[in-house]
Design a protein around this motif. Structure first.
Motif, PDB file in Angstrom:
ATOM      1  N   VAL A  12      32.140  43.673  42.995  1.00 52.28           N
ATOM      2  CA  VAL A  12      31.820  42.538  43.859  1.00 52.28           C
ATOM      3  C   VAL A  12      31.288  41.415  42.973  1.00 52.28           C
ATOM      4  CG1 VAL A  12      30.514  41.699  45.840  1.00 52.28           C
ATOM      5  CG2 VAL A  12      31.261  44.096  45.761  1.00 52.28           C
ATOM      6  N   VAL A  52      36.250  42.059  44.885  1.00 51.06           N
ATOM      7  CA  VAL A  52      35.835  41.259  46.042  1.00 51.06           C
ATOM      8  C   VAL A  52      34.962  40.132  45.522  1.00 51.06           C
ATOM      9  CG1 VAL A  52      34.458  41.229  48.168  1.00 51.06           C
ATOM     10  CG2 VAL A  52      35.920  43.195  47.646  1.00 51.06           C
ATOM     11  N   THR A  54      32.370  36.939  46.792  1.00 52.89           N
ATOM     12  CA  THR A  54      31.611  36.525  47.958  1.00 52.89           C
ATOM     13  C   THR A  54      30.444  35.655  47.520  1.00 52.89           C
ATOM     14  OG1 THR A  54      30.648  37.343  50.034  1.00 52.89           O
ATOM     15  CG2 THR A  54      30.033  38.512  48.013  1.00 52.89           C
ATOM     16  N   THR A  97      42.660  41.811  45.205  1.00 50.68           N
ATOM     17  CA  THR A  97      41.551  40.849  45.248  1.00 50.68           C
ATOM     18  C   THR A  97      41.313  40.424  46.685  1.00 50.68           C
ATOM     19  OG1 THR A  97      43.065  38.985  44.847  1.00 50.68           O
ATOM     20  CG2 THR A  97      42.005  39.976  42.925  1.00 50.68           C
ATOM     21  N   VAL A  98      40.037  40.322  47.043  1.00 54.44           N
ATOM     22  CA  VAL A  98      39.665  39.966  48.407  1.00 54.44           C
ATOM     23  C   VAL A  98      38.561  38.920  48.358  1.00 54.44           C
ATOM     24  CG1 VAL A  98      39.056  40.841  50.692  1.00 54.44           C
ATOM     25  CG2 VAL A  98      40.050  42.404  49.009  1.00 54.44           C
ATOM     26  N   ALA A 100      35.643  37.334  50.396  1.00 56.02           N
ATOM     27  CA  ALA A 100      34.770  37.518  51.551  1.00 56.02           C
ATOM     28  C   ALA A 100      34.023  36.209  51.767  1.00 56.02           C
ATOM     29  CB  ALA A 100      33.802  38.675  51.312  1.00 56.02           C
ATOM     30  N   HIS A 116      43.279  34.593  46.315  1.00 54.98           N
ATOM     31  CA  HIS A 116      43.123  36.041  46.451  1.00 54.98           C
ATOM     32  C   HIS A 116      44.283  36.632  47.270  1.00 54.98           C
ATOM     33  CE1 HIS A 116      39.088  34.847  45.271  1.00 54.98           C
ATOM     34  NE2 HIS A 116      38.710  36.108  45.160  1.00 54.98           N
ATOM     35  N   ALA A 190      35.928  43.180  53.902  1.00 62.47           N
ATOM     36  CA  ALA A 190      36.544  42.938  52.597  1.00 62.47           C
ATOM     37  C   ALA A 190      36.531  44.207  51.744  1.00 62.47           C
ATOM     38  CB  ALA A 190      35.810  41.807  51.880  1.00 62.47           C
ATOM     39  N   LEU A 191      35.418  44.914  51.763  1.00 62.57           N
ATOM     40  CA  LEU A 191      35.312  46.151  50.991  1.00 62.57           C
ATOM     41  C   LEU A 191      36.261  47.224  51.529  1.00 62.57           C
ATOM     42  CD1 LEU A 191      31.438  46.238  50.557  1.00 62.57           C
ATOM     43  CD2 LEU A 191      33.116  46.008  48.711  1.00 62.57           C
ATOM     44  N   ALA A 194      39.616  46.449  50.222  1.00 60.89           N
ATOM     45  CA  ALA A 194      39.638  46.736  48.792  1.00 60.89           C
ATOM     46  C   ALA A 194      39.765  48.240  48.531  1.00 60.89           C
ATOM     47  CB  ALA A 194      38.370  46.183  48.136  1.00 60.89           C
TER      48      ALA A 194
END
Length: 236
Positions: A12, A52, A54, A97-98, A100, A116, A190-191, A194
């Motif tokens: 993260v 991720v 954020t 890739t995310v 958040a 992403h 998001a997690l 992922a």
């Protein structure tokens, strides 16, 4: 400064200073350098994983550090080029890739999120916006191409030529993002994405994204020139 944590196997990357929640999380030269260092660390890891990104507070990111730009006109071109290269790196990163997005994502911050694979946004507050047309700021061709790659055509046109702001629920309905949830669900969602896709990490996903976005990635790596002149005019 941006910093990195782990949630089990998932990395993260926090765009905010550690412990800070009210920053605009700009991509200034120092932040860009630090994010690249953290991405190096993520890439050097072994095994299934995903990334991720954020932030805390009101902003995910407002993009370029305009105060730095106006104070360093002679150095603006290589700075903007470094941001473009970072966008290209995220676009083709060799793992899932995310983004958040828990707060506003404006300009370069919106581009960073859209680069992403998957974008989760807060549904009740916060906007995603490309405001260049409303403030007289030009976009490099690679940035325009990135939006075109990621956003449905008619919405892409509206986003860039009107500077319209999109809330999370609306952005989800229009296909700009992939999911809109309440604030306390943004990072968990998001997690979850992922973790579901972490086994795809590796050479193949990197090759697929590099091929899929080859033209845009090349444009994002193109030498930037003339932006400093625009900044000087804006400050006059």
């Amino acid at each position: 400064m941006p910093h990195l944590t782990r949630d089990d196997s998932i990395f993260v990357l926090h765009l905010n200073d550690e412990g800070a929640s009210d920053d605009e999380n700009v991509f200034g030269p120092t932040q860009v350098s630090r994010i690249n260092e953290l991405l190096d660390e993520v890439e050097a890891s072994d095994g299934p994983t995903a990334l991720v990104t954020t932030a805390l507070g009101k902003f995910y990111s407002t993009g370029l550090d305009t105060a730095w730009v106006l104070a360093n006109v002679d150095d603006v071109d290589p700075y903007v080029e470094s941001v473009q290269i970072l966008l290209g790196r995220i676009l083709t990163f060799p793992m899932p890739t995310v983004a958040a997005v828990t707060g506003h994502a404006f300009g370069g911050g919106a581009l960073f999120a859209l680069a992403h694979d998957h974008v989760v946004m807060r549904s009740d507050r916060g906007y995603l916006c490309m405001p260049g047309v409303t403030i007289g700021a030009s976009y490099a061709p690679g940035s325009v191409m990135l939006v075109a790659d990621k956003v449905p055509a008619r919405v892409n046109h509206e986003m860039l030529v009107t500077g319209r702001r999109y809330g999370g629920a609306q952005a989800n309905e229009l296909g700009i993002i992939d999911n809109a949830v309440t604030l306390d669900e943004v990072l968990p969602a998001a997690l979850e994405y992922a973790r579901t896709h972490q086994n795809t990490r590796g050479r193949t996903i990197g090759e697929i994204k590099s091929s899929m976005y080859a033209v845009t990635a090349a444009a994002l790596r193109t030498t930037v020139s003339g932006v400093g002149g625009q900044a000087a005019i804006a400050d006059s």
